[in-house]
Write a protein that holds these residues in place. Structure first.
Motif, PDB file in Angstrom:
ATOM      1  N   GLU A  36      11.761  -4.067   9.334  1.00 38.83           N
ATOM      2  CA  GLU A  36      11.347  -2.658   9.361  1.00 38.83           C
ATOM      3  C   GLU A  36      12.264  -1.807   8.476  1.00 38.83           C
ATOM      4  OE1 GLU A  36      10.753   0.688  12.783  1.00 38.83           O
ATOM      5  OE2 GLU A  36      10.378  -1.409  13.342  1.00 38.83           O
ATOM      6  N   ASP A  37      13.581  -2.017   8.632  1.00 39.05           N
ATOM      7  CA  ASP A  37      14.535  -1.278   7.794  1.00 39.05           C
ATOM      8  C   ASP A  37      14.349  -1.642   6.325  1.00 39.05           C
ATOM      9  OD1 ASP A  37      15.581  -0.131  10.033  1.00 39.05           O
ATOM     10  OD2 ASP A  37      17.371  -1.391  10.124  1.00 39.05           O
ATOM     11  N   ALA A  38      13.981  -2.907   6.082  1.00 39.37           N
ATOM     12  CA  ALA A  38      13.783  -3.349   4.700  1.00 39.37           C
ATOM     13  C   ALA A  38      12.620  -2.597   4.062  1.00 39.37           C
ATOM     14  CB  ALA A  38      13.528  -4.856   4.669  1.00 39.37           C
ATOM     15  N   SER A  39      11.529  -2.435   4.808  1.00 37.66           N
ATOM     16  CA  SER A  39      10.373  -1.701   4.265  1.00 37.66           C
ATOM     17  C   SER A  39      10.749  -0.250   3.963  1.00 37.66           C
ATOM     18  CB  SER A  39       9.205  -1.730   5.261  1.00 37.66           C
ATOM     19  OG  SER A  39       8.669  -3.026   5.312  1.00 37.66           O
ATOM     20  N   ASP A  40      11.524   0.359   4.865  1.00 34.17           N
ATOM     21  CA  ASP A  40      11.983   1.745   4.622  1.00 34.17           C
ATOM     22  C   ASP A  40      12.851   1.804   3.370  1.00 34.17           C
ATOM     23  OD1 ASP A  40      10.698   2.582   6.871  1.00 34.17           O
ATOM     24  OD2 ASP A  40      12.484   2.659   8.149  1.00 34.17           O
ATOM     25  N   LEU A  41      13.742   0.821   3.242  1.00 35.56           N
ATOM     26  CA  LEU A  41      14.648   0.818   2.089  1.00 35.56           C
ATOM     27  C   LEU A  41      13.873   0.652   0.777  1.00 35.56           C
ATOM     28  CD1 LEU A  41      17.486   0.829   0.853  1.00 35.56           C
ATOM     29  CD2 LEU A  41      17.658  -1.623   1.384  1.00 35.56           C
ATOM     30  N   VAL A  42      12.852  -0.196   0.795  1.00 32.93           N
ATOM     31  CA  VAL A  42      12.041  -0.381  -0.426  1.00 32.93           C
ATOM     32  C   VAL A  42      11.370   0.940  -0.806  1.00 32.93           C
ATOM     33  CG1 VAL A  42       9.986  -1.509  -1.362  1.00 32.93           C
ATOM     34  CG2 VAL A  42      11.640  -2.853  -0.062  1.00 32.93           C
ATOM     35  N   GLN A  43      10.816   1.622   0.183  1.00 29.29           N
ATOM     36  CA  GLN A  43      10.125   2.888  -0.121  1.00 29.29           C
ATOM     37  C   GLN A  43      11.113   3.936  -0.619  1.00 29.29           C
ATOM     38  OE1 GLN A  43       6.907   3.964   2.805  1.00 29.29           O
ATOM     39  NE2 GLN A  43       7.561   2.053   3.766  1.00 29.29           N
ATOM     40  N   ASP A  44      12.292   4.010  -0.006  1.00 35.72           N
ATOM     41  CA  ASP A  44      13.315   4.951  -0.471  1.00 35.72           C
ATOM     42  C   ASP A  44      13.749   4.612  -1.899  1.00 35.72           C
ATOM     43  OD1 ASP A  44      13.252   6.298   1.899  1.00 35.72           O
ATOM     44  OD2 ASP A  44      15.024   5.307   2.750  1.00 35.72           O
ATOM     45  N   THR A  45      13.804   3.322  -2.180  1.00 36.76           N
ATOM     46  CA  THR A  45      14.203   2.888  -3.525  1.00 36.76           C
ATOM     47  C   THR A  45      13.184   3.367  -4.558  1.00 36.76           C
ATOM     48  OG1 THR A  45      15.312   0.947  -2.625  1.00 36.76           O
ATOM     49  CG2 THR A  45      14.710   0.853  -4.953  1.00 36.76           C
ATOM     50  N   TYR A  46      11.900   3.212  -4.249  1.00 32.89           N
ATOM     51  CA  TYR A  46      10.866   3.666  -5.197  1.00 32.89           C
ATOM     52  C   TYR A  46      10.881   5.193  -5.341  1.00 32.89           C
ATOM     53  CZ  TYR A  46       8.823  -0.873  -6.225  1.00 32.89           C
ATOM     54  OH  TYR A  46       8.635  -2.148  -6.700  1.00 32.89           O
ATOM     55  N   LEU A  47      11.135   5.893  -4.241  1.00 31.33           N
ATOM     56  CA  LEU A  47      11.229   7.363  -4.339  1.00 31.33           C
ATOM     57  C   LEU A  47      12.403   7.758  -5.234  1.00 31.33           C
ATOM     58  CD1 LEU A  47      10.502   8.349  -0.613  1.00 31.33           C
ATOM     59  CD2 LEU A  47       9.144   9.055  -2.608  1.00 31.33           C
ATOM     60  N   ASN A  48      13.547   7.100  -5.045  1.00 31.06           N
ATOM     61  CA  ASN A  48      14.719   7.401  -5.883  1.00 31.06           C
ATOM     62  C   ASN A  48      14.499   6.983  -7.338  1.00 31.06           C
ATOM     63  OD1 ASN A  48      16.134   8.579  -3.808  1.00 31.06           O
ATOM     64  ND2 ASN A  48      17.148   6.681  -3.187  1.00 31.06           N
ATOM     65  N   ALA A  49      13.766   5.893  -7.534  1.00 30.33           N
ATOM     66  CA  ALA A  49      13.465   5.455  -8.907  1.00 30.33           C
ATOM     67  C   ALA A  49      12.586   6.500  -9.598  1.00 30.33           C
ATOM     68  CB  ALA A  49      12.770   4.103  -8.879  1.00 30.33           C
ATOM     69  N   LEU A  50      11.634   7.043  -8.859  1.00 33.61           N
ATOM     70  CA  LEU A  50      10.767   8.082  -9.447  1.00 33.61           C
ATOM     71  C   LEU A  50      11.578   9.313  -9.836  1.00 33.61           C
ATOM     72  CD1 LEU A  50       7.619   7.936  -7.149  1.00 33.61           C
ATOM     73  CD2 LEU A  50       7.620   7.738  -9.638  1.00 33.61           C
ATOM     74  N   ARG A  51      12.543   9.668  -8.989  1.00 30.52           N
ATOM     75  CA  ARG A  51      13.395  10.832  -9.287  1.00 30.52           C
ATOM     76  C   ARG A  51      14.231  10.595 -10.540  1.00 30.52           C
ATOM     77  NH1 ARG A  51      14.775  10.668  -3.401  1.00 30.52           N
ATOM     78  NH2 ARG A  51      13.120  11.870  -2.428  1.00 30.52           N
ATOM     79  N   SER A  52      14.572   9.334 -10.789  1.00 28.31           N
ATOM     80  CA  SER A  52      15.416   8.989 -11.945  1.00 28.31           C
ATOM     81  C   SER A  52      14.602   8.404 -13.097  1.00 28.31           C
ATOM     82  CB  SER A  52      16.471   7.958 -11.530  1.00 28.31           C
ATOM     83  OG  SER A  52      17.105   8.332 -10.353  1.00 28.31           O
TER      84      SER A  52
ATOM     85  N   SER B 198       0.838  -1.205   0.000  1.00 28.33           N
ATOM     86  CA  SER B 198       0.000   0.000   0.000  1.00 28.33           C
ATOM     87  C   SER B 198       0.870   1.250   0.000  1.00 28.33           C
ATOM     88  CB  SER B 198      -0.894   0.041   1.247  1.00 28.33           C
ATOM     89  OG  SER B 198      -1.618  -1.133   1.332  1.00 28.33           O
ATOM     90  N   ALA B 199       1.942   1.233   0.814  1.00 23.43           N
ATOM     91  CA  ALA B 199       2.816   2.415   0.906  1.00 23.43           C
ATOM     92  C   ALA B 199       3.465   2.708  -0.442  1.00 23.43           C
ATOM     93  CB  ALA B 199       3.884   2.179   1.973  1.00 23.43           C
ATOM     94  N   VAL B 200       3.929   1.665  -1.124  1.00 24.65           N
ATOM     95  CA  VAL B 200       4.600   1.870  -2.421  1.00 24.65           C
ATOM     96  C   VAL B 200       3.589   2.350  -3.466  1.00 24.65           C
ATOM     97  CG1 VAL B 200       5.761   0.675  -4.320  1.00 24.65           C
ATOM     98  CG2 VAL B 200       6.491   0.269  -1.972  1.00 24.65           C
ATOM     99  N   GLN B 201       2.390   1.769  -3.450  1.00 18.40           N
ATOM    100  CA  GLN B 201       1.360   2.226  -4.396  1.00 18.40           C
ATOM    101  C   GLN B 201       1.030   3.695  -4.155  1.00 18.40           C
ATOM    102  OE1 GLN B 201      -1.484  -0.866  -3.732  1.00 18.40           O
ATOM    103  NE2 GLN B 201      -0.797  -2.058  -5.504  1.00 18.40           N
ATOM    104  N   SER B 202       1.018   4.075  -2.893  1.00 14.75           N
ATOM    105  CA  SER B 202       0.737   5.471  -2.555  1.00 14.75           C
ATOM    106  C   SER B 202       1.863   6.397  -3.038  1.00 14.75           C
ATOM    107  CB  SER B 202       0.560   5.541  -1.035  1.00 14.75           C
ATOM    108  OG  SER B 202       0.529   6.843  -0.612  1.00 14.75           O
ATOM    109  N   ILE B 203       3.117   5.947  -2.879  1.00 13.00           N
ATOM    110  CA  ILE B 203       4.265   6.740  -3.364  1.00 13.00           C
ATOM    111  C   ILE B 203       4.131   6.970  -4.874  1.00 13.00           C
ATOM    112  CG2 ILE B 203       6.755   6.574  -3.878  1.00 13.00           C
ATOM    113  CD1 ILE B 203       7.064   5.187  -1.110  1.00 13.00           C
ATOM    114  N   LEU B 204       3.793   5.918  -5.601  1.00 10.62           N
ATOM    115  CA  LEU B 204       3.690   6.036  -7.062  1.00 10.62           C
ATOM    116  C   LEU B 204       2.475   6.878  -7.455  1.00 10.62           C
ATOM    117  CD1 LEU B 204       4.606   2.355  -8.050  1.00 10.62           C
ATOM    118  CD2 LEU B 204       6.016   4.377  -8.376  1.00 10.62           C
ATOM    119  N   ALA B 205       1.374   6.730  -6.728  1.00  4.29           N
ATOM    120  CA  ALA B 205       0.147   7.459  -7.068  1.00  4.29           C
ATOM    121  C   ALA B 205       0.294   8.950  -6.822  1.00  4.29           C
ATOM    122  CB  ALA B 205      -1.016   6.909  -6.243  1.00  4.29           C
ATOM    123  N   ASN B 206       1.055   9.307  -5.783  1.00  2.66           N
ATOM    124  CA  ASN B 206       1.147  10.726  -5.407  1.00  2.66           C
ATOM    125  C   ASN B 206       2.315  11.458  -6.048  1.00  2.66           C
ATOM    126  OD1 ASN B 206      -1.096  10.524  -3.724  1.00  2.66           O
ATOM    127  ND2 ASN B 206       0.148   9.704  -2.055  1.00  2.66           N
ATOM    128  N   ALA B 207       3.080  10.763  -6.859  1.00  2.00           N
ATOM    129  CA  ALA B 207       4.261  11.416  -7.458  1.00  2.00           C
ATOM    130  C   ALA B 207       3.847  12.389  -8.561  1.00  2.00           C
ATOM    131  CB  ALA B 207       5.186  10.357  -8.014  1.00  2.00           C
TER     132      ALA B 207
END
Lengths: 73, 185
Positions: free
Chosen positions: B32-48, A64-73
């Motif tokens: 927990e750190d893994a979930s944070d890392l996945v989210q940071d990875t997607y944020l960085n992927a969006l930036r690139s 859900s968190a990742v889908q939200s990141i992609l949806a809100n970008a």
């Protein structure tokens, strides 16, 4: 093919990287050499166990968190 | 309204979520750190996003971003990764060839049957980083040598050698543990 060559080739085979020209010589060697065949079967079994043991699914909250990141970008 | 390109991009990157989480667990060794890392990875992927060509190798691209994101975090937190292989590791890999020569002719299909999943995970986790990463990317994540070379930023020959030796070390570790569990010496 020597046993040392067979070892190198069997690892490449298990990685899906062995060239077609080496496959038959490797299989012929494994048919003829019980020690290499044993080593190959054990390593292949280990690879399957490792894949099964280490494969995980992302938790639903993370999905859900990742889908939200992609949806809100 | 999202563009067609954007929708395709999201679909391609989302399809790797489980694999990325598995790799993140592996890098951080903590859910927990893994979930944070996945989210940071997607944020960085969006930036690139503009650097990615649709329909190419999203998996290798995302794994490279994840690894770089992890290493940057590690540098900032000054936490050190597990040490590199010592002489004992080299010795273990060499001993395998000697052991092979002593083996009898039985088919050897029950090699790991008495080990638990936990034993296998622990054995993988105990490998030095350079071997662990290469074996996991190949045997768990299914990447090619070329993809692993790109993700780890090392030559293909080094990838091949680390996978071969990593498997040998892992095999010897598991054989040793099994021997101990079965009451052998």
């Amino acid at each position: 093919m020597t046993c040392e060559d067979a070892h190198l080739h069997m690892h490449d085979y298990l990685s899906g990287e062995l060239g077609a020209e080496y496959r038959k010589p490797l299989m012929d060697h494994l048919d003829a050499c019980p020690n290499c065949r044993k080593f190959f079967l054990q390593t292949q079994q280990m690879q399957t166990f490792v894949r099964n043991a280490m494969s995980v699914a992302a938790p639903s909250e993370l999905q859900s968190a990742v889908q939200s990141i992609l949806a809100n970008a | 309204m999202k563009s067609t390109r954007r929708k395709r991009f999201e679909k391609e990157v989302l399809s790797h979520l489980d694999r990325l989480y598995g790799y993140a667990i592996h890098l951080t060794r903590n859910g927990e750190d893994a979930s944070d890392l996945v989210q940071d990875t997607y944020l960085n992927a969006l930036r690139s996003e503009k650097q990615y060509s649709l329909g190419t190798n999203a998996g290798a691209w995302l794994f490279t971003i994840m690894r770089n994101t992890f290493l940057n975090k590690l540098r900032k937190s000054s936490r050190k990764p597990v040490g590199m292989a010592g002489e004992w590791i080299e010795q273990m890999a060499r001993e395998d060839v000697a052991e092979l020569k002593k083996m009898g002719p039985d088919p050897g299909m029950k090699f790991l049957d008495d080990l638990l999943q936990e034993d296998i995970v622990n054995a993988i986790e105990s490998l030095p980083d350079e071997f662990r990463e290469a074996v996991v990317l190949c045997d768990v994540q299914g990447f090619s040598y070329a993809d692993i070379a790109e993700i780890l930023e090392i030559p293909i020959g080094t990838v091949r050698s680390r996978i071969h030796r990593g498997r040998l070390i892992l095999r010897n570790l598991l054989a040793e543990w099994k021997n101990i569990a079965m009451g052998g010496s």
